[in-house]
Design an enzyme around this catalytic site. Sequence first.
Site, PDB file in Angstrom:
ATOM      1  N   HIS A  11      19.198  46.086  65.911  1.00 18.45           N
ATOM      2  CA  HIS A  11      18.972  44.947  65.726  1.00 18.45           C
ATOM      3  C   HIS A  11      19.984  44.042  64.709  1.00 18.45           C
ATOM      4  O   HIS A  11      20.428  43.084  65.112  1.00 18.45           O
ATOM      5  CB  HIS A  11      17.387  44.722  65.044  1.00 18.45           C
ATOM      6  CG  HIS A  11      17.001  43.552  64.820  1.00 18.45           C
ATOM      7  ND1 HIS A  11      17.165  43.032  63.457  1.00 18.45           N
ATOM      8  CD2 HIS A  11      16.535  42.446  65.349  1.00 18.45           C
ATOM      9  CE1 HIS A  11      16.818  41.747  63.346  1.00 18.45           C
ATOM     10  NE2 HIS A  11      16.285  41.293  64.694  1.00 18.45           N
ATOM     11  N   ARG A  58      41.906   4.780  54.748  1.00 12.39           N
ATOM     12  CA  ARG A  58      40.630   3.889  54.167  1.00 12.39           C
ATOM     13  C   ARG A  58      41.030   3.256  52.853  1.00 12.39           C
ATOM     14  O   ARG A  58      41.089   4.110  51.995  1.00 12.39           O
ATOM     15  CB  ARG A  58      39.401   4.616  54.427  1.00 12.39           C
ATOM     16  CG  ARG A  58      37.999   3.917  53.983  1.00 12.39           C
ATOM     17  CD  ARG A  58      36.955   4.395  54.187  1.00 12.39           C
ATOM     18  NE  ARG A  58      36.807   5.344  53.019  1.00 12.39           N
ATOM     19  CZ  ARG A  58      35.625   6.396  52.832  1.00 12.39           C
ATOM     20  NH1 ARG A  58      34.827   6.331  53.898  1.00 12.39           N
ATOM     21  NH2 ARG A  58      35.788   7.273  51.890  1.00 12.39           N
ATOM     22  N   SER A 111      36.716   2.428  63.663  1.00 11.38           N
ATOM     23  CA  SER A 111      36.258   4.101  63.363  1.00 11.38           C
ATOM     24  C   SER A 111      34.827   4.049  62.955  1.00 11.38           C
ATOM     25  O   SER A 111      34.453   3.535  61.859  1.00 11.38           O
ATOM     26  CB  SER A 111      37.172   4.705  62.247  1.00 11.38           C
ATOM     27  OG  SER A 111      36.916   5.935  62.011  1.00 11.38           O
ATOM     28  N   GLY A 125      31.869   5.229  61.483  1.00 11.55           N
ATOM     29  CA  GLY A 125      31.551   6.132  60.039  1.00 11.55           C
ATOM     30  C   GLY A 125      30.426   6.555  60.288  1.00 11.55           C
ATOM     31  O   GLY A 125      29.441   5.884  59.653  1.00 11.55           O
ATOM     32  N   THR A 126      29.971   7.387  60.738  1.00 10.11           N
ATOM     33  CA  THR A 126      28.460   7.807  61.270  1.00 10.11           C
ATOM     34  C   THR A 126      27.712   8.329  60.208  1.00 10.11           C
ATOM     35  O   THR A 126      26.627   8.697  60.254  1.00 10.11           O
ATOM     36  CB  THR A 126      28.683   8.812  62.480  1.00 10.11           C
ATOM     37  OG1 THR A 126      29.667  10.069  62.184  1.00 10.11           O
ATOM     38  CG2 THR A 126      28.948   8.108  63.844  1.00 10.11           C
ATOM     39  N   ARG A 138      40.732   9.237  52.784  1.00 10.29           N
ATOM     40  CA  ARG A 138      40.043   8.652  51.626  1.00 10.29           C
ATOM     41  C   ARG A 138      40.913   8.545  50.364  1.00 10.29           C
ATOM     42  O   ARG A 138      41.159   9.465  49.987  1.00 10.29           O
ATOM     43  CB  ARG A 138      38.794   9.573  51.478  1.00 10.29           C
ATOM     44  CG  ARG A 138      37.750   9.776  52.601  1.00 10.29           C
ATOM     45  CD  ARG A 138      36.538  10.683  51.896  1.00 10.29           C
ATOM     46  NE  ARG A 138      35.886  10.989  52.779  1.00 10.29           N
ATOM     47  CZ  ARG A 138      35.739  12.149  53.808  1.00 10.29           C
ATOM     48  NH1 ARG A 138      36.760  13.146  53.843  1.00 10.29           N
ATOM     49  NH2 ARG A 138      34.737  12.420  54.629  1.00 10.29           N
TER      50      ARG A 138
END
Length: 898
Positions: free
Chosen positions: A475, A637, A784, A786-787, A581
């Site tokens: 297992h 950015r 872009s 930015g989610t 960034r």
Amino acid sequence: MAAETMTKTKWVYAFGGGGADGDAAMKNLLGGKGANLAEMSSLGLPVPPGFTITTEACTHFYANERNYPAELEAQVAAGLKTVETLTGKAFGDAANPLLVSVRSGARASMPGMMDTVLNLGLNDATVEGLAKLAGDRRFAFDSYRRFIQMYSNVVLNLDHHMFEEILDEHKERLDVTVDTALSAEDWEAVVSDYKRAVEDERGAEFPQDPQAQLWGAIGAVFASWMNDRAKFYRRMHDIPESWGTAVNVQSMVFGNMGDTSATGVAFTRNPSTGENRLYGEFLINAQGEDVVAGIRTPQALTKVSREEMGEKAPSMEEALPDVFAQFKDVVSRLETHYRDMQDIEFTVEKGRLYMLQTRNGKRTAKAALKVAVDLASEGLISKEEAVMRVEPASLDQLLHPTIDPASTREVIATGLPASPGAATGKIVFTAADAEQQGGSVGAVILVREETSPEDIRGMDAARGVVTARGGMTSHAAVVARGMGRPCVSGAGEIHIDTRAGELRARGRVFRAGDVITIDGSTGEVLAGAVKMIEPELSGDFATLMGWADAVRRLKVRANAETAVDARAARQFGAEGIGLCRTEHMFFDPARIAAVREMILADDEAGRRAALAKILPMQRADFVELFGIMEGLPVTIRLLDPPLHEFLPHTAEDVEAVAEATGLDPVKLLRRAEELKEVNPMLGLRGCRLGVSFPEIYEMQVRAIIEAACEVAASGRPAPIPEIMHPLVAKGEEMKFLRELTDRTAKAVMAERGQTIDYMVGTMVELPRAAIRAADLAEHAEFFSFGTNDLTQTTFGISRDDSGRFLNAYIDKGIFEKDPFVTIDQDGVGDLIRLAAERGRAARPGVKLGICGEHGGDPASIAFCESVGLDYVSCSAYRVPIARLAAAQAAVGEREKDR
Ligand code: ADP
Ligand code: MG
Ligand code: MG
């Protein structure tokens, strides 16, 4: 009512006797096990006859307050009749009893499901019949006691320890240590003690009626679909609850009928390395799960493996040469037929081979790569199929460190190399401790005698697993490989004393909390922490990635701001930087004082003075980054976070700024107070900084363009900076920022007498930006998505605080998945689709990408492909995953169109 009886649903599918009602394509209806038993039967392989109750029956069961479909009973009876005809035995017949196994089997194999019940149909009368038929009373009662134990445990929910204790008492009294030393009479005595114990526990006798036994077991399989283990496993592997499980009822064959009987498991290739060589374990005179239970040490299948392992016990090849030859032939047929590595379970009854299961074998990422590349090279599958065969997320395993061969290894025990990779952590002895001290809390290694499905959460929370017992298919080994956790199994030198909280090995004692390292590729357990090295990215990995690259349409970029990240990104095949960034550059201790000075300045002049100090540092950063990226696009950015993140936190910080600027500390403190915001994430941040204090963005644009000029002038490939403005909501904002950017860039180029290609665009991370994408596209050359923020702002959920309630939402099924991990396609995804459409309508060819965490998530990447984005961007270490996922997404899209 009439309509119901007229449309008869087929709930039961028979297999056996060289044919079957179903086939391998019917996994959804018959479960993986049932579909493949049917397929093997139709291929003419020796499969004990049986039947499969469909997953639809399970779904019906749950949709109707746990009631079976009305026709099920009759169809099961008919199925049983067919099996009786094929075997020439009768269920419940005292003279000639048919015995069956009852086995669960979902679409995807699930270790959390019900354990198999073997020898069902045995009772006080049929056991006598079995004894006579077999001419072996010992075997009959051994089978009966196994059945009572399994059935009581699995169906009646009685604790198996009770039975182990009874057996131990018998052994003690008889003064023997192994089960094989017990005679027929001994087993008979054990059986009557077992039955008495069951009666005492449940206040009713052990069920003697075979029909009652059968329906009890069927009910238990259906019920196990909703047990905690199964639920947890489903959640971990994204298996929907609506699938249900099938039940397989199959006539028994016996691996426990003496020295020409055996049971075993095999892989057609090595599941750990992918090597093309038969691989597996078996046990003579054993039944069912004896092999994986880790009670007896299994023997190798082939002579070569036995010799390699330095084992004395004969391999199957040596002990049962004729059956082995037949077996080898069968497994190679299976591999060719399924065109994939197979994981096979079989039993030999008195020299006759029976196939009990086949499925595409679970494998490590390393093995998956090798098998896929090899199968394509062998011509069994195409390159594109090979690309589809490797789970993108599993590549993560290969991107993990291994132990530096040059380092000294203080080996405290060796076991089997059950799952590759290395890990260091503190010893914990229970799954509960692993859950508590592991995961994001700390690095722990779970050390167990052996693991069981209840340990699955603890295994997930641990960096690695060690077991004292169990083989390569135990297992622990199977589950660890699936999870990508390094695992050493069967390290018999380790003696665990859970109560004392310590382990002993080679004369040394380690306590819970002591640090050890495990090497799942060699099977070694080492004292202390050991130096690790980075993974090798050539060979099969490079080959498959090459095939993936040839298939995919989406470009893959990396989120990177440091030179180290950028180099890693290129090494992993990134085709640019999708998100640099700039604030990370500001946090550098050497710069933070100037940054604080800029923030705390009262007026523009003060800010400009501070920015002038920062400019050369920013420029130097970009020169380095552009150099590494050698002409590939780099999206930068501009400053985004709320300024408070940079504020001095301590009195010392304030002192330092005061000293650097010659300003009054009291005044500085007051200014810091003034800058505090109630809701900083929705406050003065993103492009609002650029609008409020244009000089900040001007400095950054200047740094970027100057750096680009410098790199181009030095004769290196000219970079294509993509200057990105964050948190834009309105066209007017974008217009202002575009003008600021162009004005500054033009000025720099004029000063330098150089021309540089650059682009100006925006992050789309506010619902308004998505809705008004056409306004933005008028001034932005790229979007872009930015989610991370787009998910936060669409749901109104703060990612940093979502931990408090998101689990409740997932538990209650309100969220299927964490929307910060996989894009919420209906909501956030719809906004992306809309923005893409409107953006493209306003500016044909507007460049579209995604740079949130989702950029490295295969399901989200498939979504990006469906929307037709140009690229995804993710952390450097996820770039290979994204490349492969993008290739699979491209194939998936093409297939949709067909
Ligand atoms: P799992 O899904 O946990 O592998 P299985 O249903 O495959 O459970 O059963 C486990 C083992 O039980 C099989 O590998 C086989 O050794 C044994 N077994 C199951 N059905 C039979 C059978 N009809 N005859 C003999 N052994 C069986
Ligand atoms: Mg099992
Ligand atoms: Mg099985």
